[in-house]
Design an enzyme around this catalytic site. Structure first.
Site, PDB file in Angstrom:
ATOM      1  N   ARG A  17       0.840  -1.202   0.000  1.00 35.68           N
ATOM      2  CA  ARG A  17       0.000   0.000   0.000  1.00 35.68           C
ATOM      3  C   ARG A  17       0.880   1.259   0.000  1.00 35.68           C
ATOM      4  O   ARG A  17       1.012   1.935  -1.005  1.00 35.68           O
ATOM      5  CB  ARG A  17      -0.940  -0.020   1.230  1.00 35.68           C
ATOM      6  CG  ARG A  17      -2.133   0.926   1.130  1.00 35.68           C
ATOM      7  CD  ARG A  17      -1.839   2.376   1.396  1.00 35.68           C
ATOM      8  NE  ARG A  17      -1.218   2.599   2.717  1.00 35.68           N
ATOM      9  CZ  ARG A  17      -0.728   3.756   3.106  1.00 35.68           C
ATOM     10  NH1 ARG A  17      -0.763   4.796   2.311  1.00 35.68           N
ATOM     11  NH2 ARG A  17      -0.158   3.886   4.289  1.00 35.68           N
ATOM     12  N   ASP A  18       1.546   1.540   1.111  1.00 30.57           N
ATOM     13  CA  ASP A  18       2.334   2.774   1.201  1.00 30.57           C
ATOM     14  C   ASP A  18       3.481   2.746   0.194  1.00 30.57           C
ATOM     15  O   ASP A  18       3.843   3.766  -0.386  1.00 30.57           O
ATOM     16  CB  ASP A  18       2.885   2.939   2.627  1.00 30.57           C
ATOM     17  CG  ASP A  18       3.072   4.397   3.010  1.00 30.57           C
ATOM     18  OD1 ASP A  18       2.800   5.269   2.168  1.00 30.57           O
ATOM     19  OD2 ASP A  18       3.504   4.670   4.144  1.00 30.57           O
ATOM     20  N   HIS A 209       5.265   4.168  12.616  1.00 29.95           N
ATOM     21  CA  HIS A 209       5.369   4.155  11.148  1.00 29.95           C
ATOM     22  C   HIS A 209       6.383   5.235  10.756  1.00 29.95           C
ATOM     23  O   HIS A 209       6.143   6.415  10.984  1.00 29.95           O
ATOM     24  CB  HIS A 209       3.970   4.471  10.588  1.00 29.95           C
ATOM     25  CG  HIS A 209       3.875   4.598   9.105  1.00 29.95           C
ATOM     26  ND1 HIS A 209       3.326   3.603   8.321  1.00 29.95           N
ATOM     27  CD2 HIS A 209       4.207   5.600   8.255  1.00 29.95           C
ATOM     28  CE1 HIS A 209       3.332   3.995   7.045  1.00 29.95           C
ATOM     29  NE2 HIS A 209       3.858   5.204   6.984  1.00 29.95           N
ATOM     30  N   HIS A 211       9.241   6.922   7.935  1.00 33.89           N
ATOM     31  CA  HIS A 211       9.809   7.063   6.591  1.00 33.89           C
ATOM     32  C   HIS A 211      11.256   7.500   6.749  1.00 33.89           C
ATOM     33  O   HIS A 211      11.607   8.211   7.686  1.00 33.89           O
ATOM     34  CB  HIS A 211       9.016   8.094   5.774  1.00 33.89           C
ATOM     35  CG  HIS A 211       7.737   7.549   5.238  1.00 33.89           C
ATOM     36  ND1 HIS A 211       7.606   7.088   3.950  1.00 33.89           N
ATOM     37  CD2 HIS A 211       6.529   7.357   5.834  1.00 33.89           C
ATOM     38  CE1 HIS A 211       6.358   6.638   3.764  1.00 33.89           C
ATOM     39  NE2 HIS A 211       5.690   6.798   4.896  1.00 33.89           N
ATOM     40  N   CYS A 242       7.081   9.419  -3.884  1.00 33.17           N
ATOM     41  CA  CYS A 242       6.761   9.735  -5.271  1.00 33.17           C
ATOM     42  C   CYS A 242       8.036   9.942  -6.083  1.00 33.17           C
ATOM     43  O   CYS A 242       8.872  10.767  -5.732  1.00 33.17           O
ATOM     44  CB  CYS A 242       5.909  11.002  -5.305  1.00 33.17           C
ATOM     45  SG  CYS A 242       5.511  11.503  -6.964  1.00 33.17           S
ATOM     46  N   ASN A 251       9.249   3.969   3.159  1.00 32.12           N
ATOM     47  CA  ASN A 251       9.219   3.519   4.551  1.00 32.12           C
ATOM     48  C   ASN A 251      10.584   2.931   4.888  1.00 32.12           C
ATOM     49  O   ASN A 251      11.410   2.698   4.007  1.00 32.12           O
ATOM     50  CB  ASN A 251       8.165   2.431   4.714  1.00 32.12           C
ATOM     51  CG  ASN A 251       6.783   2.905   4.321  1.00 32.12           C
ATOM     52  OD1 ASN A 251       6.377   2.747   3.179  1.00 32.12           O
ATOM     53  ND2 ASN A 251       6.076   3.518   5.243  1.00 32.12           N
TER      54      ASN A 251
HETATM   55 ZN    ZN Z   1       3.627   6.325   5.211  1.00 32.54          ZN
END
Ligand code: ZN
Length: 307
Positions: A17-18, A209, A211, A242, A251
């Site tokens: 997903r991410d 979570h 990054h 992106c 991540n």
């Molecule tokens: Zn994220």
């Protein structure tokens, strides 16, 4: 390690997903399904498989229902669908997700841009969704996004995050996650914020979570383990971000995280060599190198087969 440090940590794989959501070319559904099944085969028990959001805004996730339909379900594995509102929740339940993750952004500006609602409106939506999830027998959890900083408003006050945590806890989530959505956090901030949230909602499972946008991701993960987090999000290969925005990165890589945890004696139940293999497989699927370092450097000591 401090006394609150966990000896066991659950890793939630968020790559499908991410990791994939910003990929410019649409990946075939079969590739996404293969990715998820590889993660499960490696021993990961919670996978964020897709998001149920507006396909016009996130075209890569337009096949959410098809991904769920094609998956070979395994007993004891949680297939997590990310949702931002009631509509997404209804889709996720209909598609057969056995866990849903809802996101509430700590800053109003970001929440407005991300989900077209104020933070207060999203908290209300979460409480409503959580109630329905409990009734439907689907496990609900909630993430406080941009908890370490906002791309529009800058610093986010720890008090604000604590206040949101207290309010979302009323929905009886399986856990609350604190997300460093834009990768600005540092370890001391992780220690401080986890300590404050734990005090505000004692006994609540806490997930983090991170990054790796400013190279603090793994250090933050270490701090989270020391501060008693029970789960960490990561993406195989460290994919995400992106490609058109040079500053956006993925991540923390699942295999890099696992390497650190294993060598620290923190158990996860996941097969590191299988993850490295999957990271390499992902490079083939995406047609480029992934940011993860274990994919390049390999395991240590070498896997038995190669010894
Ligand atoms: Zn994220």
């Amino acid at each position: 390690m401090s006394q609150t440090a966990q000896r066991q940590i659950e890793i939630v794989e968020v790559g499908p997903r991410d990791g994939l959501q910003n990929e410019p070319t649409l990946l075939p559904t079969a590739t996404k399904v293969a990715f998820i099944e590889r993660a499960v085969a490696a021993g990961l028990k919670r996978i964020e498989v897709t998001s149920f959001v507006n396909p016009k805004k996130v075209p890569q996730m337009a096949d959410a229902e098809d991904v769920l339909k094609a998956l070979q379900r395994r007993e004891g594995v949680y297939y997590v669908g990310l949702v931002l509102n009631r509509k997404g929740f209804d889709r996720a339940v209909a598609a057969g997700c056995n866990e849903i993750g809802m996101a509430v952004v700590a800053s109003d500006t970001f929440n407005q841009r991300n989900q077209g609602a104020t933070t207060d409106e999203s908290i209300a939506a979460w409480l409503d969704i959580a109630k329905s999830a409990h009734v439907a027998g689907v496990r609900p959890q909630v993430t406080i996004s941009a908890a370490f900083g906002c791309p529009f408003e800058g610093e986010v006050a720890a008090e604000r995050v604590v206040e949101i945590a207290t309010r979302v806890a009323e929905g009886r989530p399986y856990e609350i996650a604190l997300a460093d959505t834009i990768g600005v956090g540092v370890p001391s901030q992780v220690t401080d914020l986890l300590g404050r949230v734990r005090e505000a909602v004692p006994g609540m499972r806490l997930r983090c979570h991170f990054h790796n946008t400013r190279n603090t991701g793994i250090a933050n993960a270490y701090a989270a383990v020391a501060a008693g987090a029970t789960a960490l999000d990561a993406s195989i290969g460290g994919i995400g971000g992106c490609p058109f925005a040079p500053a956006a990165t993925g991540n923390i890589p699942t295999e890099d995280l696992l390497y650190m945890l294993e060598r620290m004696g923190v158990s996860t139940g996941v097969d590191l060599d299988a993850l490295i293999d999957t990271g390499r497989w992902l490079q083939d699927q995406l047609g480029r190198n992934v940011p993860g370092l274990l994919v390049k450097a390999g395991n240590f000591p070498r896997p038995r087969a190669a010894a």
